[in-house]
Design a protein around this motif. Structure first.
Motif, mmCIF file in Angstrom:
data_model
loop_
_atom_site.group_PDB
_atom_site.id
_atom_site.type_symbol
_atom_site.label_atom_id
_atom_site.label_comp_id
_atom_site.label_asym_id
_atom_site.label_seq_id
_atom_site.Cartn_x
_atom_site.Cartn_y
_atom_site.Cartn_z
ATOM 1 N N THR A 1 14.501 -0.281 -19.788
ATOM 2 C CA THR A 1 14.258 -1.960 -20.106
ATOM 3 C C THR A 1 12.975 -2.341 -20.288
ATOM 4 O O THR A 1 11.894 -1.533 -20.410
ATOM 5 C CB THR A 1 14.565 -2.441 -18.791
ATOM 6 O OG1 THR A 1 13.768 -2.324 -17.602
ATOM 7 C CG2 THR A 1 16.178 -2.100 -18.112
ATOM 8 N N VAL A 2 12.656 -3.266 -20.898
ATOM 9 C CA VAL A 2 11.599 -3.932 -21.537
ATOM 10 C C VAL A 2 10.703 -4.064 -20.106
ATOM 11 O O VAL A 2 9.498 -3.800 -20.220
ATOM 12 C CB VAL A 2 11.671 -5.221 -22.085
ATOM 13 C CG1 VAL A 2 10.291 -6.107 -22.399
ATOM 14 C CG2 VAL A 2 12.436 -5.199 -23.414
ATOM 15 N N GLN B 1 8.605 12.235 -22.535
ATOM 16 C CA GLN B 1 8.285 11.196 -23.417
ATOM 17 C C GLN B 1 8.377 9.869 -23.061
ATOM 18 O O GLN B 1 7.744 8.949 -23.497
ATOM 19 C CB GLN B 1 9.327 11.406 -24.578
ATOM 20 C CG GLN B 1 9.120 12.648 -25.441
ATOM 21 C CD GLN B 1 9.861 13.847 -24.823
ATOM 22 O OE1 GLN B 1 10.146 13.777 -23.724
ATOM 23 N NE2 GLN B 1 10.090 14.780 -25.782
ATOM 24 N N MET B 2 8.939 9.707 -21.824
ATOM 25 C CA MET B 2 9.005 8.491 -20.854
ATOM 26 C C MET B 2 7.594 7.849 -20.533
ATOM 27 O O MET B 2 7.607 6.768 -20.237
ATOM 28 C CB MET B 2 9.891 8.433 -19.949
ATOM 29 C CG MET B 2 11.537 8.750 -19.852
ATOM 30 S SD MET B 2 12.259 7.376 -20.996
ATOM 31 C CE MET B 2 12.116 6.007 -20.023
ATOM 32 N N ALA C 1 16.844 8.907 -23.245
ATOM 33 C CA ALA C 1 16.373 8.445 -24.640
ATOM 34 C C ALA C 1 15.281 7.482 -24.112
ATOM 35 O O ALA C 1 15.290 6.604 -23.179
ATOM 36 C CB ALA C 1 17.237 7.745 -25.563
ATOM 37 N N PRO C 2 13.962 7.692 -24.558
ATOM 38 C CA PRO C 2 12.943 6.779 -24.273
ATOM 39 C C PRO C 2 13.107 5.241 -24.424
ATOM 40 O O PRO C 2 12.318 4.723 -23.930
ATOM 41 C CB PRO C 2 11.681 7.290 -24.828
ATOM 42 C CG PRO C 2 12.009 8.798 -25.197
ATOM 43 C CD PRO C 2 13.551 8.742 -25.450
ATOM 44 N N ASP C 3 13.807 5.001 -25.382
ATOM 45 C CA ASP C 3 13.925 3.610 -25.829
ATOM 46 C C ASP C 3 15.157 3.046 -25.244
ATOM 47 O O ASP C 3 15.500 1.952 -25.656
ATOM 48 C CB ASP C 3 14.328 3.663 -27.316
ATOM 49 C CG ASP C 3 15.368 4.245 -27.839
ATOM 50 O OD1 ASP C 3 15.865 5.165 -27.144
ATOM 51 O OD2 ASP C 3 15.633 4.081 -29.229
ATOM 52 N N LEU C 4 15.702 3.624 -24.192
ATOM 53 C CA LEU C 4 16.841 2.884 -23.419
ATOM 54 C C LEU C 4 16.345 2.466 -22.044
ATOM 55 O O LEU C 4 16.983 1.955 -21.184
ATOM 56 C CB LEU C 4 17.844 3.888 -23.134
ATOM 57 C CG LEU C 4 18.843 4.335 -24.365
ATOM 58 C CD1 LEU C 4 19.970 4.909 -24.016
ATOM 59 C CD2 LEU C 4 19.577 2.800 -24.718
ATOM 60 N N GLU D 1 4.804 8.276 -22.413
ATOM 61 C CA GLU D 1 4.120 7.772 -23.522
ATOM 62 C C GLU D 1 3.510 6.426 -23.334
ATOM 63 O O GLU D 1 2.631 5.972 -24.091
ATOM 64 C CB GLU D 1 4.724 8.224 -24.932
ATOM 65 C CG GLU D 1 4.963 9.644 -25.055
ATOM 66 C CD GLU D 1 5.905 10.013 -26.357
ATOM 67 O OE1 GLU D 1 5.949 8.934 -26.954
ATOM 68 O OE2 GLU D 1 5.721 11.086 -26.677
ATOM 69 N N SER D 2 4.174 5.441 -22.697
ATOM 70 C CA SER D 2 3.787 4.173 -22.548
ATOM 71 C C SER D 2 2.732 3.857 -21.695
ATOM 72 O O SER D 2 2.162 2.750 -21.584
ATOM 73 C CB SER D 2 5.003 3.111 -22.271
ATOM 74 O OG SER D 2 5.961 3.308 -22.994
ATOM 75 N N THR E 1 3.152 0.686 -18.734
ATOM 76 C CA THR E 1 1.823 0.342 -19.149
ATOM 77 C C THR E 1 0.841 -0.022 -18.126
ATOM 78 O O THR E 1 -0.253 -0.076 -18.305
ATOM 79 C CB THR E 1 1.892 -0.711 -20.179
ATOM 80 O OG1 THR E 1 2.140 -1.811 -19.602
ATOM 81 C CG2 THR E 1 3.105 -0.220 -21.286
ATOM 82 N N GLN F 1 9.283 -0.788 -19.049
ATOM 83 C CA GLN F 1 8.330 -0.071 -19.978
ATOM 84 C C GLN F 1 7.055 -1.016 -19.724
ATOM 85 O O GLN F 1 5.945 -0.415 -19.564
ATOM 86 C CB GLN F 1 8.509 -0.238 -21.399
ATOM 87 C CG GLN F 1 7.811 0.421 -22.277
ATOM 88 C CD GLN F 1 8.460 0.171 -23.822
ATOM 89 O OE1 GLN F 1 8.703 -0.885 -24.272
ATOM 90 N NE2 GLN F 1 8.260 1.707 -24.297
#
Length: 262
Positions: free
Chosen positions: A26-27, A49-50, A21-24, A52-53, A34, A30
């Motif tokens: 860590t900050v 999808q991972m 899951a892309p929202d799992l 996309e950041s 970026t 992610q």
């Protein structure tokens, strides 16, 4: 000002993407995506999808069809060219992540790197199943292991020996050998021990099938699953309404709750 390890810039970051899951992620993981100039990832294990950041101009290299010697030299080349490199790995890099051989190479090349932990599949499984794998007075140990396959498992870690503990056992990379694994586990666990078969947790096509240990092979074959499966075998999956931790018990005093306040 002295930078903490999390603030210190490294040319190479090995980042755990989590189970899917892309929202799992860590900050920190992610944030590093970026900032990345180049991302090496395994497309069969980490969803696109991972990415996309990442910046639109990021270079993405899918390593699923490459041997280690090919892509690690590319990774080093880009790091030495001054680019910020992220190696994005599924789950947590320190668990069945083929991490050791990469670290040995980077150390030999005198390249600094950092490791950013990720959510492992066993943690995602427990969350999905709404269970605690360490229930007081029932089970207090979690064993993470795999069966003997192309990668050797030391004889002292044979599944039949680990099963003797009747702990919460999380079995990775074993779908091809589920019949043998089931037989070894049944030497020690009761046949009706709860078992969860977890396939591609966090992906759109995830499957979680709950049954008993003696159904493990049949459930695997009926679902036609041969890879990316995690088995969770644990008495904790049955639950216990009477179980309670001592941490918040009214008759338990500790440094933050002295006996005078109990």
């Amino acid at each position: 000002m002295t930078l903490s390890q999390s603030d210190r810039p490294y040319p190479i970051s090995i980042v755990g993407a989590g189970p899917g899951a892309p929202d799992l992620i860590t900050v920190r993981g992610q944030r590093l995506l970026t900032q990345a100039d180049v991302v090496f990832y395994t497309g069969s294990l980490v969803p696109e999808q991972m990415l996309e950041s990442c910046r639109p101009d990021v270079e993405v290299i899918d390593t699923r069809s490459l041997v280690l010697e090919t892509w690690r030299s590319q990774l080093v080349e880009r790091a030495r060219a001054g680019k910020k490199v992220v190696r994005l790995q599924d789950g947590d890099p320190c668990l069945y992540g083929a991490l050791h051989e990469l670290m040995v190479y980077l150390l030999a090349e005198h390249l600094e790197f950092e490791i950013v932990p990720g959510v492992s599949a066993f943690q995602a499984a427990a969350a999905h199943l709404k269970t605690e794998l360490t229930v007081p007075n029932l089970v207090q140990t979690i064993i993470l292991t795999r069966t003997q396959g192309k990668t050797d498992v030391p004889s002292r870690e044979d599944l039949s020996q680990l099963a003797a503990h009747q702990a919460s056992l999380c079995l990775y990379l074993s779908a091809h050998h589920c019949a043998k694994a089931q037989a070894q586990l049944l030497d020690h666990y009761p046949a009706d021990t709860p078992m969860a078969l977890c396939y591609r947790l966090g992906w759109p096509d995830e499957q979680v099938i709950v049954g008993q240990l003696d159904q493990m092979t049949d459930l695997t074959r009926t679902a036609n699953l041969t890879r990316t499966v995690l088995y969770v075998i644990s008495p904790a999956l049955a639950g216990s309404a009477a179980a309670r931790s001592r941490l918040y018990s009214g008759d338990h005093a500790h440094i933050f709750r002295p006996k005078s306040q109990v």
